[in-house]
Design a protein around this motif. Structure first.
Motif, PDB file in Angstrom:
ATOM      1  N   TRP A   1      20.989  43.131  28.379  1.00  0.00           N
ATOM      2  CA  TRP A   1      20.853  42.034  27.234  1.00  0.00           C
ATOM      3  C   TRP A   1      21.158  42.808  25.842  1.00  0.00           C
ATOM      4  O   TRP A   1      21.611  42.460  24.874  1.00  0.00           O
TER       5      TRP A   1
ATOM      6  N   GLY B   1      24.952  45.118  26.426  1.00  0.00           N
ATOM      7  CA  GLY B   1      26.330  44.435  27.054  1.00  0.00           C
ATOM      8  C   GLY B   1      26.855  45.462  28.035  1.00  0.00           C
ATOM      9  O   GLY B   1      26.043  46.003  28.812  1.00  0.00           O
TER      10      GLY B   1
ATOM     11  N   PHE C   1      25.706  38.269  32.331  1.00  0.00           N
ATOM     12  CA  PHE C   1      25.757  38.001  31.040  1.00  0.00           C
ATOM     13  C   PHE C   1      27.217  37.495  30.836  1.00  0.00           C
ATOM     14  O   PHE C   1      27.311  36.264  29.818  1.00  0.00           O
ATOM     15  N   SER C   2      28.087  38.113  31.099  1.00  0.00           N
ATOM     16  CA  SER C   2      29.531  37.768  30.810  1.00  0.00           C
ATOM     17  C   SER C   2      30.129  36.306  31.410  1.00  0.00           C
ATOM     18  O   SER C   2      30.558  35.908  30.594  1.00  0.00           O
TER      19      SER C   2
ATOM     20  N   LYS D   1      28.222  33.598  29.634  1.00  0.00           N
ATOM     21  CA  LYS D   1      28.691  33.417  28.350  1.00  0.00           C
ATOM     22  C   LYS D   1      29.842  32.894  28.437  1.00  0.00           C
ATOM     23  O   LYS D   1      30.438  31.793  27.722  1.00  0.00           O
ATOM     24  N   PHE D   2      30.827  32.973  29.406  1.00  0.00           N
ATOM     25  CA  PHE D   2      32.057  32.385  29.588  1.00  0.00           C
ATOM     26  C   PHE D   2      31.844  30.861  29.846  1.00  0.00           C
ATOM     27  O   PHE D   2      32.815  30.082  29.662  1.00  0.00           O
TER      28      PHE D   2
ATOM     29  N   LYS E   1      29.663  29.131  28.575  1.00  0.00           N
ATOM     30  CA  LYS E   1      29.011  28.619  27.283  1.00  0.00           C
ATOM     31  C   LYS E   1      27.451  28.763  27.181  1.00  0.00           C
ATOM     32  O   LYS E   1      26.813  28.184  26.899  1.00  0.00           O
TER      33      LYS E   1
ATOM     34  N   ASP F   1      25.483  31.553  26.293  1.00  0.00           N
ATOM     35  CA  ASP F   1      25.326  32.926  25.741  1.00  0.00           C
ATOM     36  C   ASP F   1      23.907  33.330  25.491  1.00  0.00           C
ATOM     37  O   ASP F   1      23.007  32.766  24.657  1.00  0.00           O
TER      38      ASP F   1
ATOM     39  N   SER G   1      23.183  36.655  24.943  1.00  0.00           N
ATOM     40  CA  SER G   1      23.277  38.136  24.493  1.00  0.00           C
ATOM     41  C   SER G   1      22.327  38.360  23.367  1.00  0.00           C
ATOM     42  O   SER G   1      21.819  37.198  22.439  1.00  0.00           O
TER      43      SER G   1
ATOM     44  N   ARG H   1      21.390  39.063  19.756  1.00  0.00           N
ATOM     45  CA  ARG H   1      21.845  38.970  18.521  1.00  0.00           C
ATOM     46  C   ARG H   1      20.888  39.035  17.225  1.00  0.00           C
ATOM     47  O   ARG H   1      19.933  38.593  17.337  1.00  0.00           O
TER      48      ARG H   1
ATOM     49  N   CYS I   1      15.956  32.494  28.467  1.00  0.00           N
ATOM     50  CA  CYS I   1      17.345  32.633  28.788  1.00  0.00           C
ATOM     51  C   CYS I   1      17.675  34.047  29.284  1.00  0.00           C
ATOM     52  O   CYS I   1      18.526  34.002  30.272  1.00  0.00           O
TER      53      CYS I   1
ATOM     54  N   VAL J   1      19.536  34.403  33.016  1.00  0.00           N
ATOM     55  CA  VAL J   1      20.724  35.235  33.528  1.00  0.00           C
ATOM     56  C   VAL J   1      20.104  36.286  34.301  1.00  0.00           C
ATOM     57  O   VAL J   1      21.025  36.769  35.395  1.00  0.00           O
TER      58      VAL J   1
END
Length: 174
Positions: A49, A52, A95-96, A99-100, A102, A104, A106, A108, A117, A121
């Motif tokens: 998380w 990455g 996570f990837s 995210k792909f 939709k 996400d 991660s 930030r 979230c 994941v």
């Protein structure tokens, strides 16, 4: 990255030398090597998380040391390497993939942490981990369920601890 490896090693040894013996005493009829409270999965997910795909490098050293000390198998053993590799890539992969799709989750700077979230994941990562590890090891359905329960409970426990720590830090003005 050193902190992540140390956290992984500590989580692994707490799980194996404290929680697993307790599990055997409390539920002796659970005939599986799976830990029902597997803290390293929480470390894997939280590292993925925050870092990455860089978490693979951060986790690799801790995972190698932990597994090598516990199982005393050479790295070139297929089962050892398979489980090792799956363990270090499953969280950033989850996570990837999400995210792909939709979703996400991660970390930030502009967004506050979304613990729900991270849990979603982490559950997805646990499903991937349990499925792939069972394929490599050729284990039974009970092991699959044990891995799933252990991963999710380990992640939940670590997220809960972090939430309480951060809440206390805010109360103290940090």
């Amino acid at each position: 990255m050193l902190a992540v490896s140390i956290a992984y090693i500590l989580a692994f040894f707490l799980t194996h030398y404290l929680f697993y013996p307790l599990q055997l005493k409390i539920i002796p009829e659970f005939d599986s090597l799976a830990n029902l409270l597997y803290l390293p999965h929480g470390v894997r997910v939280l590292a993925a998380w925050l870092l990455g795909w860089r978490s693979v490098v951060a986790i690799a050293a801790g995972a190698f040391v932990s597994q090598n000390l516990l199982f005393e198998q050479p790295i070139w053993d297929f089962n050892f390497f398979g489980v090792f590799f799956i363990g270090i890539v499953v969280a950033p992969l989850a996570f990837s993939l999400l995210k792909f799709a939709k979703f996400d989750a991660s970390a930030r700077e502009e967004n506050p942490p979304c613990w729900q979230c991270v849990m979603v994941v982490g559950i997805f990562a646990s499903l991937l981990n349990a499925l792939l590890a069972n394929l490599v090891l050729g284990t039974l359905t009970i092991d699959f369920l044990g891995y799933l329960v252990g991963d999710v409970s380990g992640l939940f426990f670590l997220v809960l601890i972090l939430m309480l720590v951060f809440r206390q830090m805010r109360a103290w003005g940090y």
